[in-house]
Enzyme design. Sequence first.
Site, PDB file in Angstrom:
ATOM      1  N   GLY A 256     -37.013  18.759  15.267  1.00 20.04           N
ATOM      2  CA  GLY A 256     -37.881  18.175  14.251  1.00 20.04           C
ATOM      3  C   GLY A 256     -38.661  17.016  14.825  1.00 20.04           C
ATOM      4  N   SER A 257     -38.970  16.051  13.972  1.00 16.10           N
ATOM      5  CA  SER A 257     -39.839  14.956  14.406  1.00 16.10           C
ATOM      6  C   SER A 257     -39.079  13.970  15.300  1.00 16.10           C
ATOM      7  CB  SER A 257     -40.389  14.219  13.189  1.00 16.10           C
ATOM      8  OG  SER A 257     -39.324  13.660  12.445  1.00 16.10           O
ATOM      9  N   GLU A 259     -39.297  10.787  15.201  1.00 18.00           N
ATOM     10  CA  GLU A 259     -38.804   9.687  14.372  1.00 18.00           C
ATOM     11  C   GLU A 259     -37.411  10.000  13.796  1.00 18.00           C
ATOM     12  OE1 GLU A 259     -41.304   9.284  10.999  1.00 18.00           O
ATOM     13  OE2 GLU A 259     -40.176   7.575  10.213  1.00 18.00           O
ATOM     14  N   GLY A 261     -35.408  12.335  14.856  1.00 16.10           N
ATOM     15  CA  GLY A 261     -34.521  12.567  16.001  1.00 16.10           C
ATOM     16  C   GLY A 261     -33.870  11.274  16.483  1.00 16.10           C
ATOM     17  N   GLU A 278     -34.541  18.425  20.056  1.00 19.90           N
ATOM     18  CA  GLU A 278     -35.808  19.028  20.483  1.00 19.90           C
ATOM     19  C   GLU A 278     -36.866  18.456  19.549  1.00 19.90           C
ATOM     20  OE1 GLU A 278     -38.937  20.805  20.531  1.00 19.90           O
ATOM     21  OE2 GLU A 278     -37.984  22.657  19.828  1.00 19.90           O
ATOM     22  N   GLU A 409     -48.755  13.165  17.367  1.00 18.10           N
ATOM     23  CA  GLU A 409     -48.608  14.593  17.103  1.00 18.10           C
ATOM     24  C   GLU A 409     -49.204  14.904  15.719  1.00 18.10           C
ATOM     25  OE1 GLU A 409     -44.572  16.263  16.394  1.00 18.10           O
ATOM     26  OE2 GLU A 409     -45.216  17.825  17.786  1.00 18.10           O
TER      27      GLU A 409
HETATM   28  P1  NAI Z   1     -38.527  16.174   9.915  1.00 16.99           P
HETATM   29  O1  NAI Z   1     -38.169  15.780  11.297  1.00 16.99           O
HETATM   30  O2  NAI Z   1     -38.417  15.147   8.831  1.00 16.99           O
HETATM   31  O3  NAI Z   1     -37.636  17.443   9.452  1.00 16.99           O
HETATM   32  C1  NAI Z   1     -36.985  18.335  10.301  1.00 16.99           C
HETATM   33  C2  NAI Z   1     -35.587  18.628   9.770  1.00 16.99           C
HETATM   34  O4  NAI Z   1     -34.834  17.422   9.747  1.00 16.99           O
HETATM   35  C3  NAI Z   1     -35.554  19.148   8.327  1.00 16.99           C
HETATM   36  O5  NAI Z   1     -34.497  20.075   8.201  1.00 16.99           O
HETATM   37  C4  NAI Z   1     -35.238  17.905   7.526  1.00 16.99           C
HETATM   38  O6  NAI Z   1     -34.620  18.181   6.300  1.00 16.99           O
HETATM   39  C5  NAI Z   1     -34.297  17.183   8.462  1.00 16.99           C
HETATM   40  N1  NAI Z   1     -34.212  15.734   8.254  1.00 16.99           N
HETATM   41  C6  NAI Z   1     -35.188  14.889   7.847  1.00 16.99           C
HETATM   42  N2  NAI Z   1     -34.712  13.635   7.760  1.00 16.99           N
HETATM   43  C7  NAI Z   1     -33.413  13.675   8.120  1.00 16.99           C
HETATM   44  C8  NAI Z   1     -32.382  12.703   8.238  1.00 16.99           C
HETATM   45  N3  NAI Z   1     -32.594  11.423   7.965  1.00 16.99           N
HETATM   46  N4  NAI Z   1     -31.153  13.098   8.645  1.00 16.99           N
HETATM   47  C9  NAI Z   1     -30.919  14.385   8.942  1.00 16.99           C
HETATM   48  N5  NAI Z   1     -31.848  15.356   8.848  1.00 16.99           N
HETATM   49  C10 NAI Z   1     -33.084  15.012   8.451  1.00 16.99           C
HETATM   50  O7  NAI Z   1     -39.982  16.771   9.948  1.00 16.99           O
HETATM   51  P2  NAI Z   1     -41.070  16.872   8.760  1.00 16.99           P
HETATM   52  O8  NAI Z   1     -40.980  15.656   7.897  1.00 16.99           O
HETATM   53  O9  NAI Z   1     -40.930  18.177   8.123  1.00 16.99           O
HETATM   54  O10 NAI Z   1     -42.423  16.847   9.596  1.00 16.99           O
HETATM   55  C11 NAI Z   1     -42.965  15.627  10.082  1.00 16.99           C
HETATM   56  C12 NAI Z   1     -43.558  15.792  11.444  1.00 16.99           C
HETATM   57  O11 NAI Z   1     -42.514  16.089  12.368  1.00 16.99           O
HETATM   58  C13 NAI Z   1     -44.539  16.948  11.616  1.00 16.99           C
HETATM   59  O12 NAI Z   1     -45.828  16.603  11.238  1.00 16.99           O
HETATM   60  C14 NAI Z   1     -44.435  17.186  13.099  1.00 16.99           C
HETATM   61  O13 NAI Z   1     -45.243  16.272  13.785  1.00 16.99           O
HETATM   62  C15 NAI Z   1     -42.991  16.894  13.419  1.00 16.99           C
HETATM   63  N6  NAI Z   1     -42.183  18.131  13.504  1.00 16.99           N
HETATM   64  C16 NAI Z   1     -41.837  18.601  14.726  1.00 16.99           C
HETATM   65  C17 NAI Z   1     -41.156  19.785  14.835  1.00 16.99           C
HETATM   66  C18 NAI Z   1     -40.769  20.350  16.162  1.00 16.99           C
HETATM   67  O14 NAI Z   1     -40.618  21.558  16.281  1.00 16.99           O
HETATM   68  N7  NAI Z   1     -40.544  19.548  17.172  1.00 16.99           N
HETATM   69  C19 NAI Z   1     -40.808  20.590  13.661  1.00 16.99           C
HETATM   70  C20 NAI Z   1     -41.146  19.982  12.407  1.00 16.99           C
HETATM   71  C21 NAI Z   1     -41.833  18.805  12.358  1.00 16.99           C
END
Ligand code: NAI
Length: 505
Positions: A256-257, A259, A261, A278, A409
């Site tokens: 995921g993001s 931040e 991570g 990742e 990003e």
């Molecule tokens: P996110 O990083 O918030 O979400 C990804 C996963 O993490 C989801 O399952 C979410 O429920 C979970 N998550 C969120 N906050 C958490 C926490 N505090 N503790 C544990 N799990 C948590 O990503 P989001 O908000 O959907 O997208 C934001 C930005 O992140 C996107 O614009 C993109 O730049 C980036 N991103 C990168 C990805 C990658 O493949 N590297 C995939 C998705 C987003």
Amino acid sequence: MDRQAKFENANITALGEAARRFIGKPGKLLIDGKWENAASGKVFDVIDPATEQVVCQVAEGDKADVDRAVKAARKQFDGGDWSRLTAANRQNLLLKLADLIDRNGDELAPLESLDNGKLGLFAKMIDVHGTAEFLRYMAGWATKIEGRTLDVSIGIPNMEFQAYTLRQPVGVCGQIIPWNFPLAMAVWKLAPALAAGCTCVLKPAEQTPLTALRLGELILEAGFPPGVVNVITGYGETAGAALVEHPGVDKIAFTGSTEVGKAIGKSAMNTLKRLSLELGGKSPVIVAEDADLASTIPGVANAIFFNQGEVCTAGSRLYVADSIFDKVVAGVADIAKSMKLGPGYDPTSQMGPLVSKEQHERVLGYIEKGRKEGGEVVAGGAKHGDKGYFVQPTVFTKCGPQSTIVREEIFGPVVVATPYKSVDDIVAVANDTQYGLAAGVFTKDLSFAHRVVKRLRAGTIWVNCYGLVDPNLPFGGFKSSGMGRENGAAAIDLYTEQKTVLMSV
Ligand code: NAI
Ligand code: MG
């Protein structure tokens, strides 16, 4: 049937049965082999990003549900049926699951399109079939995990030693995944963990829970013992955070993001969990003067526009040799302008909507910022239509190295093209980022390619191709793009502990 033929015969017209069976029906949590409501009774909406319509609701799992799931996973790991299976048993279960995914591909692909917005054909080839192949690859690892025998130099009179190492499953794994490749990311996490003998609690992204729920059904159908894989749908800040904090979880794997991570990393350290991350990217694609433009132009367009640009490795910074800059930019802009936007499950669409309202606003906000900071839009630059989270494929030029859309990003179909003069300059510029997930080089000059490949600080570098991943190739990031490598033998290392045995003989 021959696999290629299978693709061509795939009937991805509108929504398949799997999609229909979810529409209007509440999704539940998979805990200990049973489908359960969230302890709180709460649910949340699943949205079709092409129409903004509510598809269905799914359970909003939280701390109490995570706790039950972790206990079920722990029970199987510590002496349950799962812990007594042989490696070959685990391999066979994974192979069975792969067959079930392929067999249900005509349902899973439109379901993925409906939930995420992506093109049905790609969902079928990459998200579904690619995922089944990934499972088959990882199934093979189950029977090939090995330790080593080692010499020791301990010199104690009248004593002799024998030493060896064992590779053993790390334990209960909490796996938190994003929404851009929902089924594929679920399997990238689950397959190596299960091959190694771990048990899992999977938390899909709140935007895209449906294929993970269907995968849960297929996991039960394949015959995995109850509790080996648990699926908790819910939000990151609640269900996700509870999984990271839970003392009964031995390892966290997150995509995921950057931040989130970083926050997960800090929290996981409180209980010293094993951790793999990742994260985001801002990958440079370098086009040399001698590149074959007929293949390079569609190649670099695909590097950014594939999957609506919602790809961690998206080639979002395009650097082109001065002399061919205008030609390459015009070619990429033509492709951008010609793409037909529409629902992923409409077979005539060439690009689907972004996943969510939030992502739509985020990407449009970046486009706005790019303009404000002096960038020039040569294609796209706006939302598409009145309904659905569509963004036109967008090409920017004239953005300085410090502008926001060069540094952050975007995770959407937006590329910034910049000309360069010398190889040394361009490597420094390409590396001038907090990220280091991937990079691309297009050239016919082998020594140019090798020189640039060595100097780029990124986890994967594609030469004269882009974005291709293979189960056998390690995948992960340098710098803020993550920690650890998934896929290949490296993935097995992530899900095993090394145990040293020293025996006096
Ligand atoms: P996110 O990083 O918030 O979400 C990804 C996963 O993490 C989801 O399952 C979410 O429920 C979970 N998550 C969120 N906050 C958490 C926490 N505090 N503790 C544990 N799990 C948590 O990503 P989001 O908000 O959907 O997208 C934001 C930005 O992140 C996107 O614009 C993109 O730049 C980036 N991103 C990168 C990805 C990658 O493949 N590297 C995939 C998705 C987003
Ligand atoms: Mg978030």
